[in-house]
Design an enzyme around this catalytic site. Structure first.
Site, mmCIF file in Angstrom:
data_model
loop_
_atom_site.group_PDB
_atom_site.id
_atom_site.type_symbol
_atom_site.label_atom_id
_atom_site.label_comp_id
_atom_site.label_asym_id
_atom_site.label_seq_id
_atom_site.Cartn_x
_atom_site.Cartn_y
_atom_site.Cartn_z
ATOM 1 N N GLU A 9 -5.706 3.282 6.378
ATOM 2 C CA GLU A 9 -5.394 2.933 4.988
ATOM 3 C C GLU A 9 -5.781 4.022 3.984
ATOM 4 O O GLU A 9 -4.968 4.393 3.138
ATOM 5 C CB GLU A 9 -6.056 1.585 4.672
ATOM 6 C CG GLU A 9 -5.434 0.840 3.524
ATOM 7 C CD GLU A 9 -6.232 1.002 2.268
ATOM 8 O OE1 GLU A 9 -5.762 0.594 1.226
ATOM 9 O OE2 GLU A 9 -7.339 1.580 2.328
ATOM 10 N N ARG B 94 0.803 -1.228 0.000
ATOM 11 C CA ARG B 94 0.000 0.000 0.000
ATOM 12 C C ARG B 94 0.843 1.289 0.000
ATOM 13 O O ARG B 94 0.308 2.370 0.234
ATOM 14 C CB ARG B 94 -0.969 0.042 1.191
ATOM 15 C CG ARG B 94 -2.011 -1.056 1.221
ATOM 16 C CD ARG B 94 -3.003 -0.971 0.075
ATOM 17 N NE ARG B 94 -4.123 -1.883 0.285
ATOM 18 C CZ ARG B 94 -4.162 -3.143 -0.109
ATOM 19 N NH1 ARG B 94 -3.138 -3.666 -0.780
ATOM 20 N NH2 ARG B 94 -5.216 -3.888 0.132
ATOM 21 N N SER C 179 -11.248 -1.179 3.351
ATOM 22 C CA SER C 179 -10.483 -1.378 4.585
ATOM 23 C C SER C 179 -10.084 -0.020 5.134
ATOM 24 O O SER C 179 -9.462 0.775 4.432
ATOM 25 C CB SER C 179 -9.197 -2.168 4.306
ATOM 26 O OG SER C 179 -9.476 -3.461 3.886
HETATM 27 N N1 EPU Z 1 -10.091 -11.520 9.961
HETATM 28 C C1 EPU Z 1 -10.791 -11.703 11.128
HETATM 29 N N2 EPU Z 1 -11.894 -10.926 11.360
HETATM 30 C C2 EPU Z 1 -12.314 -10.022 10.480
HETATM 31 C C3 EPU Z 1 -11.603 -9.823 9.286
HETATM 32 C C4 EPU Z 1 -10.501 -10.585 9.035
HETATM 33 O O1 EPU Z 1 -10.474 -12.537 11.922
HETATM 34 O O2 EPU Z 1 -13.329 -9.369 10.783
HETATM 35 C C5 EPU Z 1 -8.897 -12.322 9.678
HETATM 36 C C6 EPU Z 1 -9.213 -13.724 9.301
HETATM 37 O O3 EPU Z 1 -8.186 -14.517 9.798
HETATM 38 C C7 EPU Z 1 -9.179 -13.711 7.788
HETATM 39 C C8 EPU Z 1 -8.047 -12.739 7.553
HETATM 40 O O4 EPU Z 1 -8.175 -11.786 8.608
HETATM 41 O O5 EPU Z 1 -8.937 -14.963 7.273
HETATM 42 C C9 EPU Z 1 -8.061 -12.041 6.222
HETATM 43 O O6 EPU Z 1 -9.280 -11.365 6.064
HETATM 44 P P1 EPU Z 1 -9.772 -10.882 4.638
HETATM 45 O O7 EPU Z 1 -9.503 -11.909 3.624
HETATM 46 O O8 EPU Z 1 -11.146 -10.401 4.779
HETATM 47 O O9 EPU Z 1 -8.805 -9.701 4.251
HETATM 48 P P2 EPU Z 1 -8.237 -8.480 5.090
HETATM 49 O O10 EPU Z 1 -6.835 -8.800 5.475
HETATM 50 O O11 EPU Z 1 -9.179 -8.089 6.139
HETATM 51 C C10 EPU Z 1 -7.180 -7.367 2.957
HETATM 52 C C11 EPU Z 1 -7.222 -6.069 2.222
HETATM 53 C C12 EPU Z 1 -8.527 -5.933 1.474
HETATM 54 C C13 EPU Z 1 -8.626 -7.093 0.527
HETATM 55 C C14 EPU Z 1 -8.581 -8.388 1.342
HETATM 56 C C15 EPU Z 1 -8.596 -9.628 0.486
HETATM 57 C C16 EPU Z 1 -5.897 -4.497 3.438
HETATM 58 C C17 EPU Z 1 -5.874 -3.281 4.296
HETATM 59 N N3 EPU Z 1 -7.078 -4.963 3.128
HETATM 60 O O12 EPU Z 1 -8.198 -7.337 3.955
HETATM 61 O O13 EPU Z 1 -8.454 -4.737 0.728
HETATM 62 O O14 EPU Z 1 -9.809 -7.038 -0.227
HETATM 63 O O15 EPU Z 1 -7.349 -8.424 2.072
HETATM 64 O O16 EPU Z 1 -7.358 -9.871 -0.034
HETATM 65 O O17 EPU Z 1 -4.823 -4.976 3.039
HETATM 66 C C18 EPU Z 1 -8.938 -2.411 0.882
HETATM 67 O O18 EPU Z 1 -7.722 -2.219 0.818
HETATM 68 O O19 EPU Z 1 -9.775 -1.464 0.935
HETATM 69 C C19 EPU Z 1 -9.448 -3.771 0.885
HETATM 70 C C20 EPU Z 1 -10.733 -4.051 1.018
#
Ligand code: EPU
Length: 355
Positions: free
Chosen positions: A347, A178, A253
């Site tokens: 972010e 990012r 996010s």
């Molecule tokens: N998790 C939780 N609780 C939650 C959310 C996530 O426990 O409420 C844990 C779980 O272990 C889950 C892991 O986090 O398996 C990953 O969650 P998720 O796949 O939803 O992705 P994220 O890490 O929360 C990031 C990006 C998103 C992107 C997703 C999918 C960032 C800041 N965010 O989110 O990007 O869509 O991965 O790859 O890196 C954005 O940047 O606006 C965005 C939506």
């Protein structure tokens, strides 16, 4: 070039916050780019470039300058150094490896859809990320294990320092998680992204898949990892978890995941905190999990709600001011810091005049 005056930033951004921008210009053709900067220079006003406004937060006192909306459209294939519009190409023109070029104002997901439909892998996991092609390199967008840095071939940009159109190669973009040259340090805001070229090949994604994608694959017994199949899964996961910016106000996010140095990865894993290990041995810790463990998921804070489906997402339910956002953010950051010792970073970017 369309020119509007005193436009609320809340109407230009998906978080729907912010007072008026003095001017809003819509750049629809490459010639408009220079004209837009001249417009601002004549009035001695600061500028700010925006695409879909999906990752931008406005301030209550607005922006006393010129917001330039990138509305340059078109998808091209680069063939022998020339750009050819995809509408003019036939099936035989699509080789196993291509350079696909999207104009900066093109909707990012239309670009992804086109590539996936043609069977190209490289950006399909980034399906349905809100915003425009021009915004993609600015923050090095990423999802489900892919990010733009892995495929970007070059970026054509208008350099506001030299008033020239230049082509930047990947080493000149400093892409990290990012962060890029476009949003960090003294060059933040310097370049207007005219187009983005990505290098894609026909093929499919291979494991290991990002944990939430792998979970879907396991639960549904999916064995087809073609670009269209991955796109379909990602769209379903996102539909289920992430708010549609057309209907619900948010900036995706709201916090970044936390970077973990290679030597600290084992320690974080021992603490039972979910983490994604990058190819270089460093880690990315799931901030959503931290927020959830603090009991904040689904909680209402100053007119915002921590999404009950994805804790990284902050939904604007009825807040009208940036001041409320600042309070909600502070509570979340403080709570996570007290419980886990990690400091969450915001972010989305904030629309303020750069000095
Ligand atoms: N998790 C939780 N609780 C939650 C959310 C996530 O426990 O409420 C844990 C779980 O272990 C889950 C892991 O986090 O398996 C990953 O969650 P998720 O796949 O939803 O992705 P994220 O890490 O929360 C990031 C990006 C998103 C992107 C997703 C999918 C960032 C800041 N965010 O989110 O990007 O869509 O991965 O790859 O890196 C954005 O940047 O606006 C965005 C939506």
């Amino acid at each position: 070039m369309k020119i509007r005056e005193n436009v609320p930033i809340s109407e230009l951004t998906t978080m729907r916050l912010g007072g008026a921008a003095r001017y809003v210009l819509e750049v629809e053709q490459p010639e408009d780019v220079e004209a837009a900067y001249e417009f601002a220079a004549e009035r001695e006003l600061p500028t700010w470039v925006m695409g879909g406004g999906a990752n931008t937060i406005g301030h209550d006192d607005g922006f006393p300058g010129v917001v330039i909306l990138n509305r340059l459209k078109g998808i091209f294939v680069r063939k022998d150094g020339e750009l050819v519009a995809v509408e003019e190409l036939s099936e035989a023109d699509f080789s196993d490896e291509i350079i696909l070029v999207g104009m900066g104002g093109e909707v990012w997901d239309d670009f992804v859809k086109f590539a996936a439909e043609q069977g190209y892998t490289g950006i399909e996991a980034m399906s349905m990320i809100p915003g425009t092609v021009g915004a993609a390199p600015v923050q090095n967008i990423g999802a489900y294990g892919q990010d733009l840095a892995q495929v970007v071939e070059s970026v054509e940009a208008y350099d506001t320092k030299t008033n020239e159109v230049i082509t930047l190669a990947p080493p000149q973009m400093n892409m990290g998680y990012r962060t890029t040259r476009f949003n960090t340090g003294e060059d933040a805001g310097r370049f207007f992204i005219i187009s983005v070229a990505v290098k894609l090949r026909r093929g499919e994604l291979t494991p290991p898949f990002y944990n939430s994608l792998q979970r879907y694959i396991d639960e549904h017994g999916v064995t087809d990892f073609s670009p269209m199949s991955i796109r379909k899964m990602v769209c379903e996961i996102r539909d289920e978890k992430l708010p549609d910016p057309e209907k619900v106000a948010s900036a995706g996010s709201f916090f970044k995941n936390v970077g973990v140095a290679p030597e600290d990865v084992a320690n974080v894993q021992e603490r039972g905190i979910p983490l994604w290990v990058n190819a270089d041995g460093s880690g990315k810790l799931n901030s959503g999990w931290l927020i959830e463990q603090c009991g904040l998921k689904g909680k209402e804070l100053h007119g915002f709600r921590v999404s009950d489906k994805a804790a990284l997402v902050l939904i604007n339910e009825r807040a009208k001011t940036y001041a409320d956002l600042a309070k909600a953010r502070q509570e979340i950051v403080d709570t996570v810091r007290e419980k886990f010792g990690f400091t969450l970073e915001q972010e989305p970017v904030e629309l303020v005049a750069r000095t």
